[in-house]
Design an enzyme around this catalytic site. Structure first.
Site, PDB file in Angstrom:
ATOM      1  N   CYS A 131      -1.052  98.792  11.286  1.00  0.00           N
ATOM      2  CA  CYS A 131      -2.141  98.588  10.312  1.00  0.00           C
ATOM      3  C   CYS A 131      -3.158  97.532  10.758  1.00  0.00           C
ATOM      4  O   CYS A 131      -4.372  97.755  10.685  1.00  0.00           O
ATOM      5  CB  CYS A 131      -1.549  98.222   8.962  1.00  0.00           C
ATOM      6  SG  CYS A 131      -0.224  97.008   9.043  1.00  0.00           S
ATOM      7  N   HIS A 248      -5.298  93.579   4.466  1.00  0.00           N
ATOM      8  CA  HIS A 248      -5.080  92.582   5.504  1.00  0.00           C
ATOM      9  C   HIS A 248      -6.431  91.969   5.889  1.00  0.00           C
ATOM     10  O   HIS A 248      -7.436  92.678   6.003  1.00  0.00           O
ATOM     11  CB  HIS A 248      -4.502  93.226   6.776  1.00  0.00           C
ATOM     12  CG  HIS A 248      -3.100  93.732   6.628  1.00  0.00           C
ATOM     13  ND1 HIS A 248      -2.281  93.433   5.554  1.00  0.00           N
ATOM     14  CD2 HIS A 248      -2.350  94.509   7.459  1.00  0.00           C
ATOM     15  CE1 HIS A 248      -1.103  94.023   5.732  1.00  0.00           C
ATOM     16  NE2 HIS A 248      -1.121  94.683   6.874  1.00  0.00           N
TER      17      HIS A 248
END
Ligand code: A2P
Length: 338
Positions: A131, A248
């Protein structure tokens, strides 16, 4: 699209990424003929909604893939290692969100904005990258194409949802408990209190490697080179868990071969696919985890020249880890397979 409709399986349907798969397939009107939801025995019989219809979750077995054209895997690397071969044997093409096959030479590792051409080289499995790596390469590829990146230094600020639904639950409960004045930490998934804390260890469960790095850091370092198709890029990473549920954030410093100004980077990124530049410091506008959550773009801001070197740029890159970092990227790959 109707005549293209395919039989699709989602392995790990009940997980954080699995739920996101269903939302994204639905919103992008992915042409699904038959949908097969698979998870562990614990979830067998559970109902999940897709396009307003209730689907029953089935236990994953080696026979689960008969008649399945595309299988989306997100149930961890050991499940992928065990079941992807059965899926391939049944004639399915797998898009695997785990790390099981990412660095295998004959497995394409694909971010559609960066290396879509690699999809064609698959032998039954295409790997979906880590990710944190996905959002970073989406933002860096346009810079690399113009100015050639020599070195990347990245520090991440990663949401707990990357560790699954149980991790979200742990952060919520721990936060409430600390706010209640009770003892916050009871060792569970994370080795330390995650509420009101910052943990420089991802994944939380695995040991540090002999070189002192974590496997997440090594993934960023290795996968970046493979996706960008350039083994000369030097990458070093520090990956950190923060008490955020979704998205994130990353502080990224790049050194380039050719001088590129912050203004040029801004211009370049503002027309690049999959990127939204949010960079208006005068109005306190920059990418935020809370703004990126539930959205598809990779958000980039705080673009400025690194004054400590001759040819360097600093960026702040934020994206929804469950969407572009996982389910969306995999569904984009599946769309290209069609
Ligand atoms: P289950 O919900 O039945 O445990 P997350 O990343 O949110 O923790 O989700 C992990 C996903 O992987 C879930 O859908 C989970 O199903 C699935 N999973 C875990 N272990 C297995 C297994 N042994 N077989 C099939 N699916 C599994």
């Amino acid at each position: 699209m109707e005549e293209m409709a395919v039989n699709l399986a989602v392995v790990g349907a009940t997980g954080a990424v699995g739920e996101e798969f269903l939302r994204i397939l639905e919103s992008r009107k992915f042409p699904v003929k038959e949908l097969r939801l698979l998870a562990s025995r614990r979830s067998a019989g559970k109902k999940m909604q897709f396009c307003g219809v209730d689907y029953t979750v089935h236990e994953l077995t080696k026979h689960s893939f008969q008649g399945i054209k595309i299988a989306l895997f997100s149930a961890g690397a050991s499940i992928s290692r065990e079941y992807v071969p059965y899926a391939i044997e049944s004639g399915s093409v797998c898009v695997d969100n785990s790390s099981a096959f990412r660095m295998d030479d004959d497995v394409p590792l694909v971010v559609p904005e960066v290396n879509p051409q690699d999809i064609a080289k698959h032998h039954g499995v295409i790997a979906n990258p880590n990710c944190s790596t996905i959002q970073m390469v989406v933002a860096l590829k346009p810079i690399h194409d113009v100015a050639r990146i020599k070195r990347i230094v990245v520090s991440t600020y990663q949401a707990v949802s990357g560790a699954g639904l149980k991790a979200i639950d742990e952060l919520r409960k721990e936060t409430a408990s600390v706010l209640d004045g009770k003892e916050g930490f009871r060792r569970n998934l994370f080795p330390h209190q995650i509420a009101f804390n910052v943990l420089p260890q991802i994944p939380q469960s695995s040991a540090f490697l002999p070189n002192g790095y974590t496997s997440e850091e090594m993934k960023m370092m290795n996968e970046t080179k493979k996706i960008m198709g350039d083994n000369n890029i030097r990458v070093t990473a520090t990956t950190v868990r923060v008490p955020v549920i979704r998205s994130h954030s990353e502080s990224v410093n790049v050194e380039t071969e050719k001088k590129i100004s912050a203004a040029e980077v801004k211009k370049l990124l503002s027309v690049a696919p999959g990127i939204r530049v949010v960079d208006d410091p005068a109005n306190q506008l920059y990418p935020l985890a809370t703004d990126a959550a539930g959205r598809d773009d990779v958000f980039v801001g705080r673009i400025r020249e690194d004054e400590s070197i001759e040819k360097g740029i600093n960026l702040w890159i934020v994206s929804d880890n469950l969407r572009k970092g996982a389910a969306l990227n995999a569904v984009q790959i599946a769309e290209m397979l069609l």
